[in-house]
Design a protein around this motif. Structure first.
Motif, PDB file in Angstrom:
ATOM      1  N   ALA A 162       0.805  -1.225   0.000  1.00  0.00           N
ATOM      2  CA  ALA A 162       0.000   0.000   0.000  1.00  0.00           C
ATOM      3  C   ALA A 162       0.839   1.277   0.000  1.00  0.00           C
ATOM      4  O   ALA A 162       0.366   2.344  -0.387  1.00  0.00           O
ATOM      5  N   ASP A 168      10.530   8.179   1.290  1.00  0.00           N
ATOM      6  CA  ASP A 168       9.384   8.127   0.384  1.00  0.00           C
ATOM      7  C   ASP A 168       9.752   7.326  -0.880  1.00  0.00           C
ATOM      8  O   ASP A 168      10.810   7.568  -1.481  1.00  0.00           O
ATOM      9  N   CYS A 169       8.905   6.382  -1.242  1.00  0.00           N
ATOM     10  CA  CYS A 169       9.271   5.507  -2.369  1.00  0.00           C
ATOM     11  C   CYS A 169       9.326   6.272  -3.686  1.00  0.00           C
ATOM     12  O   CYS A 169      10.182   5.980  -4.530  1.00  0.00           O
ATOM     13  N   THR A 182       5.778  -1.673   1.589  1.00  0.00           N
ATOM     14  CA  THR A 182       5.046  -2.702   2.331  1.00  0.00           C
ATOM     15  C   THR A 182       5.701  -2.951   3.677  1.00  0.00           C
ATOM     16  O   THR A 182       6.908  -2.867   3.824  1.00  0.00           O
ATOM     17  N   SER A 183       4.841  -3.273   4.675  1.00  0.00           N
ATOM     18  CA  SER A 183       5.369  -3.554   6.023  1.00  0.00           C
ATOM     19  C   SER A 183       5.810  -5.015   6.131  1.00  0.00           C
ATOM     20  O   SER A 183       6.352  -5.438   7.141  1.00  0.00           O
ATOM     21  N   ASN A 186      11.201   1.976   1.126  1.00  0.00           N
ATOM     22  CA  ASN A 186      10.170   2.003   2.166  1.00  0.00           C
ATOM     23  C   ASN A 186      10.524   3.041   3.219  1.00  0.00           C
ATOM     24  O   ASN A 186      11.707   3.342   3.424  1.00  0.00           O
ATOM     25  N   LEU A 187       9.491   3.563   3.892  1.00  0.00           N
ATOM     26  CA  LEU A 187       9.790   4.573   4.926  1.00  0.00           C
ATOM     27  C   LEU A 187      10.650   3.973   6.035  1.00  0.00           C
ATOM     28  O   LEU A 187      11.464   4.670   6.630  1.00  0.00           O
ATOM     29  N   GLU A 188      10.408   2.648   6.272  1.00  0.00           N
ATOM     30  CA  GLU A 188      11.207   2.066   7.376  1.00  0.00           C
ATOM     31  C   GLU A 188      11.716   0.677   6.972  1.00  0.00           C
ATOM     32  O   GLU A 188      11.200   0.071   6.027  1.00  0.00           O
ATOM     33  N   GLN A 245       0.271  -6.518  -3.331  1.00  0.00           N
ATOM     34  CA  GLN A 245      -0.748  -6.802  -2.313  1.00  0.00           C
ATOM     35  C   GLN A 245      -1.915  -5.825  -2.472  1.00  0.00           C
ATOM     36  O   GLN A 245      -2.910  -5.936  -1.765  1.00  0.00           O
ATOM     37  N   PHE A 274      -2.382   0.731   5.389  1.00  0.00           N
ATOM     38  CA  PHE A 274      -3.126   0.072   6.472  1.00  0.00           C
ATOM     39  C   PHE A 274      -2.545   0.376   7.847  1.00  0.00           C
ATOM     40  O   PHE A 274      -3.287   0.633   8.799  1.00  0.00           O
ATOM     41  N   ARG A 275      -1.194   0.349   7.930  1.00  0.00           N
ATOM     42  CA  ARG A 275      -0.594   0.334   9.272  1.00  0.00           C
ATOM     43  C   ARG A 275       0.200   1.576   9.641  1.00  0.00           C
ATOM     44  O   ARG A 275       0.797   1.609  10.707  1.00  0.00           O
ATOM     45  N   TYR A 292      -6.165   1.233   9.369  1.00  0.00           N
ATOM     46  CA  TYR A 292      -6.494   0.547  10.622  1.00  0.00           C
ATOM     47  C   TYR A 292      -6.539   1.523  11.794  1.00  0.00           C
ATOM     48  O   TYR A 292      -7.134   1.231  12.821  1.00  0.00           O
ATOM     49  N   HIS A 333      -3.534 -10.348  -3.302  1.00  0.00           N
ATOM     50  CA  HIS A 333      -4.675 -10.218  -2.378  1.00  0.00           C
ATOM     51  C   HIS A 333      -5.940  -9.878  -3.143  1.00  0.00           C
ATOM     52  O   HIS A 333      -6.877  -9.326  -2.586  1.00  0.00           O
TER      53      HIS A 333
END
Ligand code: APR
Length: 269
Positions: A36, A244-245, A201-202, A225-227, A119, A47-48, A55, A139
């Protein structure tokens, strides 16, 4: 770049090394995994992420826990929260692909995209121009829908006419549901990759999260990814472009010499 170019390990594991690797023509089978995070710049929440993630913002739907919105048994007893969310998430023409999506389409146009596992259910990869045969929507997506009781498309679509009265759900994979067969059939393609890119993605949800570990040990893996997530950082050839991607992808394109081509392609979306 001569033939015995050392793998990324022997040189600094940087974006420049990745750009050189691609410029050398050695990366012909690039496998990409996305989540995402590549669509947040399009206005679709992930989502996270702590405050902006879906969420964190479903409290208005008073769910037992946020993931319930994608839980099949919860959906059977109360489909409303999902339908409310679906109106939010439904791609339609409302969202424009991001620079990251445009970069994936550029890889495909140059014949370098071996396979893209996503996903995401927003279909923005297709909208950006990635050929359908190069995308595995692990998904599911809103592209199709069916009755959760008898599995057929809704009556009208199947031509049966009668509707069984069951609940209709888009072909999005809910928690507790199996991923599409294509995911299991095509995931071994990751072993054939000579470069793996993981973006936005996480890596929290299995079996998708296991994909990056399927790459051969000597295949460089690059995270945009940010992290830091998943097993990134545990392999000699892991490169982490944290931030930032879209910014990371723009920098990579510039170092390869694809800056104008990428910006033009993105502007035309
Ligand atoms: N640039 C880079 N990284 C970003 C950006 C951005 N602009 N925006 C968000 N991210 C990162 C977040 O820091 C996070 O690590 O993208 C990741 C998004 O993680 P999630 O919100 O968990 O999304 P995803 O990994 O796709 O979720 C997987 O969970 O709920 C299920 O089925 C749903 O497919 C989804 C799956």
């Amino acid at each position: 770049i001569d033939d015995d170019t050392p793998p990324l390990t022997l040189r600094e594991r940087s974006l420049t090394a990745v750009a050189d690797f691609i410029k050398s023509g050695k990366a012909r089978r690039i496998v990409v995994m996305t989540g995402a995070g590549i669509s947040t710049a399009a206005g679709i929440p992930d989502f996270r992420s702590p405050t902006t993630g879906l969420y964190a913002n479903l409290s208005a739907l008073n769910l037992p826990e946020p993931e319930a919105v994608f839980d099949l048994s919860f959906f059977r007893q109360n489909p409303q929260p999902f339908y409310v969310l679906a109106r939010e998430l439904y791609p339609g023409a409302r969202y424009r692909p991001t620079v990251s999506h445009a970069f994936l389409a550029l890889l495909a146009r140059r014949g370098l995209l071996h396979m893209l596992f996503t996903q995401n259910i927003d279909c923005l990869e297709r909208a950006a121009g990635v050929p359908a045969e190069k995308i595995v929507e692990a998904h599911g997506s809103f592209a199709g829908q069916r009755c959760i009781d008898w599995g057929g498309g809704d009556g009208a679509e199947e031509g049966e006419g009668e509707v069984c009265g069951g609940l209709v759900k888009p072909d999005i994979v809910f928690f507790g549901e199996a991923l599409p067969r294509a995911f299991f059939e095509l995931s071994p393609m990751t072993k054939e990759a000579d470069l793996v890119l993981v973006m936005g993605t996480s890596l929290q949800v299995h079996p998708f999260a296991g994909l990056p570990n399927m790459a051969e040990e000597e295949t460089p893996r690059v995270l945009f990814n940010l992290e830091q997530v998943g097993s990134f950082g545990t392999r000699a050839d892991d490169v982490m472009v944290l931030g930032d991607c879209d910014a990371g992808v723009r920098k990579l394109a510039e170092e390869i010499g694809w800056k104008d081509e990428l910006e033009k392609a993105w502007r035309e979306l």
